[in-house]
Design an enzyme around this catalytic site. Structure first.
Site, mmCIF file in Angstrom:
data_model
loop_
_atom_site.group_PDB
_atom_site.id
_atom_site.type_symbol
_atom_site.label_atom_id
_atom_site.label_comp_id
_atom_site.label_asym_id
_atom_site.label_seq_id
_atom_site.Cartn_x
_atom_site.Cartn_y
_atom_site.Cartn_z
ATOM 1 N N SER A 78 0.829 -1.212 0.000
ATOM 2 C CA SER A 78 0.000 0.000 0.000
ATOM 3 C C SER A 78 0.860 1.258 0.000
ATOM 4 O O SER A 78 1.992 1.258 0.468
ATOM 5 C CB SER A 78 -0.910 0.027 1.232
HETATM 6 N N1 SAH Z 1 -1.038 -4.456 3.944
HETATM 7 C C1 SAH Z 1 -0.393 -4.892 2.732
HETATM 8 C C2 SAH Z 1 -1.270 -4.619 1.537
HETATM 9 C C3 SAH Z 1 -1.244 -5.758 0.581
HETATM 10 S S1 SAH Z 1 -2.427 -5.703 -0.749
HETATM 11 C C4 SAH Z 1 0.972 -4.242 2.576
HETATM 12 O O1 SAH Z 1 1.229 -3.212 3.220
HETATM 13 O O2 SAH Z 1 1.808 -4.756 1.828
HETATM 14 C C5 SAH Z 1 -3.782 -6.637 -0.103
HETATM 15 C C6 SAH Z 1 -3.494 -8.047 0.333
HETATM 16 O O3 SAH Z 1 -4.754 -8.648 0.684
HETATM 17 C C7 SAH Z 1 -2.897 -8.945 -0.744
HETATM 18 O O4 SAH Z 1 -1.716 -9.519 -0.263
HETATM 19 C C8 SAH Z 1 -3.983 -10.008 -0.994
HETATM 20 O O5 SAH Z 1 -3.455 -11.280 -1.318
HETATM 21 C C9 SAH Z 1 -4.709 -10.022 0.338
HETATM 22 N N2 SAH Z 1 -6.060 -10.561 0.312
HETATM 23 C C10 SAH Z 1 -6.988 -10.473 -0.691
HETATM 24 N N3 SAH Z 1 -8.130 -11.095 -0.341
HETATM 25 C C11 SAH Z 1 -7.938 -11.583 0.923
HETATM 26 C C12 SAH Z 1 -8.749 -12.332 1.842
HETATM 27 N N4 SAH Z 1 -10.000 -12.709 1.550
HETATM 28 N N5 SAH Z 1 -8.225 -12.655 3.040
HETATM 29 C C13 SAH Z 1 -6.942 -12.288 3.384
HETATM 30 N N6 SAH Z 1 -6.136 -11.591 2.561
HETATM 31 C C14 SAH Z 1 -6.618 -11.235 1.344
#
Ligand code: SAH
Length: 204
Positions: A55
């Protein structure tokens, strides 16, 4: 560079000193693949593999500020991804439970956490739509992927006074804050437009 990033975020409206200190403390470049290291302290989202992104720092700071974390708060994070938001939550002295549903990323970040000495209370491979009933209730729940709707289990797993911070929508999302006022009463506030990768359902 981290000081400069914190300054940029302050100029964009992040006021919580502890959040800005946390941003200064976490080495964001280590969360990116080395080819993107040069970009680590720009206020931008970047790819982290498996079609996912780390993010944007502003978004991480904004969501962290909304949670208004006190030391020892029990926080559930949905969407661990690179672990950067997790690290910021840990730096704010929260007890962090975090869930990732993408296996490749889950494994990569698990290794990274142990290498870096980041210690969430639990790091779980699973579906965040269900929350984490075995550890509920939480002082705060943060969703870091765009949710097409608000999953009921997440509201149900908040303490009275607890907060859910969740971007809601398909293409674009509205950052939404729910505060639990009583067993049945939630106050909802909408706080601007963001763009996240989607919160996906039913893969496991
Ligand atoms: N907080 C992270 C943001 C990653 S993007 C950072 O700072 O890097 C969002 C993430 O949510 C991705 O890794 C994706 O695989 C995950 N995601 C998507 N659907 C999900 C679900 N149902 N349960 C858990 N994680 C999920």
């Amino acid at each position: 560079m981290r000081n400069k990033l914190a300054e940029t975020l302050a100029n964009k409206g992040i006021a919580d000193r502890k959040v800005l200190e946390a941003i200064k403390a976490i080495p964001r470049h280590l969360f990116l693949d080395s080819s993107f290291e040069d970009h680590a302290y720009q206020d931008k989202a970047f790819p982290i593999g498996a079609e996912q992104t780390i993010s944007q720092p502003y978004t991480v700071a904004f969501q962290s500020e909304l949670l208004a974390i006190k030391p020892d708060d029990k926080i559930l994070e949905i969407g661990t991804g690179s672990g950067y938001q997790t690290a910021v939550l840990l730096q704010l002295k929260a007890r962090v439970y975090t869930i990732e549903r993408q296996l490749e990323l889950f494994k990569k970040t698990k290794l990274f956490f142990s290498k870096m000495g980041y210690r969430p209370k639990k790091y779980i491979f699973g579906d965040g739509y269900k929350g984490l009933p075995t550890e509920a209730p939480f002082d705060g729940i943060i969703v870091t992927a765009g949710a097409p709707y608000v999953p009921n289990p997440l509201l149900a797993q908040l303490k009275i006074g607890g907060k859910l911070v969740i971007p809601v929508g398909d293409e674009d999302q509205i950052m939404t804050l729910f505060v639990r006022k009583s067993e049945r009463e939630f106050v909802k506030e909408e706080l601007g437009s963001f763009r996240f990768v989607p919160l996906l359902e039913d893969k496991n």
